[in-house]
Write a protein that holds these residues in place. Sequence first.
Motif, PDB file in Angstrom:
ATOM      1  N   THR A   1     -15.540 -30.996  16.683  1.00 27.88           N
ATOM      2  CA  THR A   1     -16.083 -32.637  16.961  1.00 27.88           C
ATOM      3  C   THR A   1     -15.362 -33.779  15.974  1.00 27.88           C
ATOM      4  O   THR A   1     -15.291 -34.781  16.634  1.00 27.88           O
ATOM      5  CB  THR A   1     -17.382 -32.931  17.287  1.00 27.88           C
ATOM      6  N   GLY A   2     -15.152 -33.275  14.965  1.00 30.38           N
ATOM      7  CA  GLY A   2     -14.643 -34.288  13.953  1.00 30.38           C
ATOM      8  C   GLY A   2     -12.966 -34.256  13.771  1.00 30.38           C
ATOM      9  O   GLY A   2     -12.372 -33.501  14.159  1.00 30.38           O
ATOM     10  N   GLU A   3     -12.527 -35.522  13.357  1.00 30.31           N
ATOM     11  CA  GLU A   3     -11.182 -35.864  12.990  1.00 30.31           C
ATOM     12  C   GLU A   3     -10.777 -35.308  11.765  1.00 30.31           C
ATOM     13  O   GLU A   3      -9.755 -34.984  11.624  1.00 30.31           O
ATOM     14  CB  GLU A   3     -10.788 -37.232  13.737  1.00 30.31           C
ATOM     15  N   ALA A   4     -11.648 -35.853  10.817  1.00 31.99           N
ATOM     16  CA  ALA A   4     -11.604 -35.509   9.523  1.00 31.99           C
ATOM     17  C   ALA A   4     -12.412 -34.483   9.182  1.00 31.99           C
ATOM     18  O   ALA A   4     -13.485 -34.310   9.673  1.00 31.99           O
ATOM     19  CB  ALA A   4     -11.850 -36.703   8.596  1.00 31.99           C
ATOM     20  N   PRO A   5     -12.054 -33.459   8.149  1.00 27.42           N
ATOM     21  CA  PRO A   5     -13.000 -32.431   7.855  1.00 27.42           C
ATOM     22  C   PRO A   5     -14.062 -32.970   7.110  1.00 27.42           C
ATOM     23  O   PRO A   5     -14.384 -33.891   6.365  1.00 27.42           O
ATOM     24  CB  PRO A   5     -11.984 -31.644   6.788  1.00 27.42           C
ATOM     25  N   LEU A   6     -15.359 -32.093   7.531  1.00 28.29           N
ATOM     26  CA  LEU A   6     -16.770 -32.460   6.919  1.00 28.29           C
ATOM     27  C   LEU A   6     -17.109 -31.033   6.268  1.00 28.29           C
ATOM     28  O   LEU A   6     -17.254 -30.222   7.204  1.00 28.29           O
ATOM     29  CB  LEU A   6     -17.483 -33.053   8.093  1.00 28.29           C
ATOM     30  N   GLU A   7     -17.412 -30.936   5.078  1.00 27.39           N
ATOM     31  CA  GLU A   7     -17.849 -29.847   4.776  1.00 27.39           C
ATOM     32  C   GLU A   7     -19.294 -29.775   4.770  1.00 27.39           C
ATOM     33  O   GLU A   7     -20.197 -30.542   4.606  1.00 27.39           O
ATOM     34  CB  GLU A   7     -17.678 -29.385   3.231  1.00 27.39           C
ATOM     35  N   VAL A   8     -19.758 -28.611   5.367  1.00 32.14           N
ATOM     36  CA  VAL A   8     -21.484 -28.346   5.656  1.00 32.14           C
ATOM     37  C   VAL A   8     -21.969 -27.324   4.885  1.00 32.14           C
ATOM     38  O   VAL A   8     -21.157 -26.293   5.025  1.00 32.14           O
ATOM     39  CB  VAL A   8     -21.464 -28.028   6.929  1.00 32.14           C
TER      40      VAL A   8
ATOM     41  N   VAL B   1     -27.154 -31.589  14.457  1.00 27.83           N
ATOM     42  CA  VAL B   1     -26.182 -32.270  15.278  1.00 27.83           C
ATOM     43  C   VAL B   1     -26.302 -33.551  14.953  1.00 27.83           C
ATOM     44  O   VAL B   1     -25.089 -34.471  14.666  1.00 27.83           O
ATOM     45  CB  VAL B   1     -26.598 -32.007  16.796  1.00 27.83           C
ATOM     46  N   VAL B   2     -27.093 -34.426  14.865  1.00 26.62           N
ATOM     47  CA  VAL B   2     -27.057 -36.011  14.581  1.00 26.62           C
ATOM     48  C   VAL B   2     -26.680 -36.054  12.971  1.00 26.62           C
ATOM     49  O   VAL B   2     -25.842 -37.089  12.764  1.00 26.62           O
ATOM     50  CB  VAL B   2     -28.733 -36.330  14.587  1.00 26.62           C
ATOM     51  N   GLY B   3     -27.236 -35.095  12.074  1.00 23.77           N
ATOM     52  CA  GLY B   3     -26.645 -35.295  10.710  1.00 23.77           C
ATOM     53  C   GLY B   3     -24.972 -35.085  10.859  1.00 23.77           C
ATOM     54  O   GLY B   3     -24.342 -36.068  10.087  1.00 23.77           O
ATOM     55  N   VAL B   4     -24.417 -34.224  11.570  1.00 24.38           N
ATOM     56  CA  VAL B   4     -22.975 -34.175  11.690  1.00 24.38           C
ATOM     57  C   VAL B   4     -22.304 -35.486  12.263  1.00 24.38           C
ATOM     58  O   VAL B   4     -21.560 -36.046  11.738  1.00 24.38           O
ATOM     59  CB  VAL B   4     -22.539 -33.231  12.607  1.00 24.38           C
ATOM     60  N   GLU B   5     -23.076 -36.150  13.283  1.00 20.65           N
ATOM     61  CA  GLU B   5     -22.444 -36.824  13.858  1.00 20.65           C
ATOM     62  C   GLU B   5     -22.514 -38.406  13.105  1.00 20.65           C
ATOM     63  O   GLU B   5     -21.464 -39.073  13.202  1.00 20.65           O
ATOM     64  CB  GLU B   5     -23.074 -37.290  15.229  1.00 20.65           C
ATOM     65  N   LEU B   6     -23.665 -38.563  12.430  1.00 25.33           N
ATOM     66  CA  LEU B   6     -23.626 -39.697  11.425  1.00 25.33           C
ATOM     67  C   LEU B   6     -22.737 -39.706  10.417  1.00 25.33           C
ATOM     68  O   LEU B   6     -21.990 -40.706   9.974  1.00 25.33           O
ATOM     69  CB  LEU B   6     -25.169 -40.007  10.866  1.00 25.33           C
ATOM     70  N   CYS B   7     -22.636 -38.242   9.852  1.00 24.81           N
ATOM     71  CA  CYS B   7     -21.490 -38.322   8.753  1.00 24.81           C
ATOM     72  C   CYS B   7     -20.013 -38.300   8.972  1.00 24.81           C
ATOM     73  O   CYS B   7     -19.397 -38.896   8.407  1.00 24.81           O
ATOM     74  CB  CYS B   7     -21.835 -36.799   8.186  1.00 24.81           C
ATOM     75  N   GLN B   8     -19.776 -38.001  10.248  1.00 21.53           N
ATOM     76  CA  GLN B   8     -18.515 -38.102  10.796  1.00 21.53           C
ATOM     77  C   GLN B   8     -18.308 -39.373  10.939  1.00 21.53           C
ATOM     78  O   GLN B   8     -16.857 -39.996  10.458  1.00 21.53           O
ATOM     79  CB  GLN B   8     -18.359 -37.330  12.133  1.00 21.53           C
ATOM     80  N   LEU B   9     -19.145 -40.316  11.325  1.00 23.26           N
ATOM     81  CA  LEU B   9     -18.889 -41.673  11.845  1.00 23.26           C
ATOM     82  C   LEU B   9     -18.825 -42.373  10.395  1.00 23.26           C
ATOM     83  O   LEU B   9     -18.157 -43.463  10.197  1.00 23.26           O
ATOM     84  CB  LEU B   9     -19.963 -42.202  12.484  1.00 23.26           C
TER      85      LEU B   9
ATOM     86  N   GLU C   1     -24.065 -21.669  10.465  1.00 24.89           N
ATOM     87  CA  GLU C   1     -22.785 -21.240  11.069  1.00 24.89           C
ATOM     88  C   GLU C   1     -22.633 -22.391  12.264  1.00 24.89           C
ATOM     89  O   GLU C   1     -21.338 -22.554  12.704  1.00 24.89           O
ATOM     90  CB  GLU C   1     -22.725 -19.786  11.607  1.00 24.89           C
ATOM     91  N   GLU C   2     -23.568 -22.518  13.374  1.00 20.00           N
ATOM     92  CA  GLU C   2     -23.414 -23.275  14.500  1.00 20.00           C
ATOM     93  C   GLU C   2     -22.979 -24.754  14.109  1.00 20.00           C
ATOM     94  O   GLU C   2     -22.047 -25.419  14.812  1.00 20.00           O
ATOM     95  CB  GLU C   2     -24.753 -23.198  15.255  1.00 20.00           C
ATOM     96  N   THR C   3     -23.602 -25.220  12.984  1.00 21.27           N
ATOM     97  CA  THR C   3     -23.285 -26.526  12.618  1.00 21.27           C
ATOM     98  C   THR C   3     -21.949 -26.841  11.986  1.00 21.27           C
ATOM     99  O   THR C   3     -21.218 -27.827  12.171  1.00 21.27           O
ATOM    100  CB  THR C   3     -24.427 -27.358  11.372  1.00 21.27           C
ATOM    101  N   ARG C   4     -21.598 -25.687  11.303  1.00 16.39           N
ATOM    102  CA  ARG C   4     -20.001 -25.821  10.882  1.00 16.39           C
ATOM    103  C   ARG C   4     -19.158 -25.819  11.887  1.00 16.39           C
ATOM    104  O   ARG C   4     -18.069 -26.393  12.118  1.00 16.39           O
ATOM    105  CB  ARG C   4     -19.882 -24.876   9.992  1.00 16.39           C
TER     106      ARG C   4
END
Length: 325
Positions: A304-311, A262-270, A295-298
């Motif tokens: 939560t993201g405005e721009a796409p983030l590939e995981v 979860v923290v990884g996603v949030e930092l990468c989105q920002l 799958e949960e992370t994706r």
Amino acid sequence: MKARIWGARGSLPVALNHAQVRAKLVAALECAIGRGLDTPAKIAAYVDHELPFDVRGTYGGNSSCVEVEVWDPDTSRQHVILDLGSGARALAGAKLARYGRDHPQTYHVFMSHLHWDHIMGFPFFTPAYIPGNRIIIYGCHAELEQAFRRQQDPISFPVRMEQMAAHIEFRVLAPGKPVDIDGLRVTAMLQLHGGDSYGYRLEHGGRALVYSTDSEHRLDDMAQRLAFVEFFRDADLVIFDAMYSLAEAISVKADWGHSSNVVGVELCQLAGVHKLCLFHHEPVQGDTQIARVLEETRRYAEVTGEAPLEVVSAYDGMEIDLGAP
């Protein structure tokens, strides 16, 4: 620029046991019922395209080791490695098969930290035993050379450092001060981990890769959070320590020096990162658990993201091609 994962596990190498292999076989055969898989071609297509990865394959068991292909491997004799966990043995075998013993190579090795799971592959790193090779080990710990030499002492291993035939040198880096190697810029950043660890940002040819493992992120430390957002800024790929769930990271495993998906996603989105690779998998997690976390992370990144983030989730043997600029 291309990343190759040679070791994706954290803390301790693990191997598939009998029960896990059997479970994969049972799952694959159950799914095959009624499919008429009566030729080798049909079987191969079924395995490659219809079975989920956690059934047909494995995320692997080697501890942390990542190769970053920066220069053309057909013309360059320089290589970049991030950490020397048990995955370094397979990496060494691949290099030996490609280049043999008669064409000296230079290996630039950047160490996140000196805990055993990150250096344990070095005694089995074949290029270190070949005359003419050059191994340059970089890190921010003052004890960098001491840790490697101590591992080679007779009480731990039968071959001393002095018996390795390659030229081996150690270079202590300063966090925040870039190192330039033939157009590759590498910058280290201090991370929260027992005994300290360091993340690395690699930049070459308009591409950027960040390797950030063994790093804890406290939710109440806004200054640290913002610093990592800038360190990750616009990276094409971030390889991130996602060893724990968020609940574990902020409760029973707080202060253990690792982070969460979860923290990884949030930092990468920002930070506007393009691709996040979950890394340093918990040794007790099997392939099914790791696949579920992916799958949960994706789903979390999508909602939560405005721009796409590939995981993606790292596995031994994985290649991630960042392409040309």
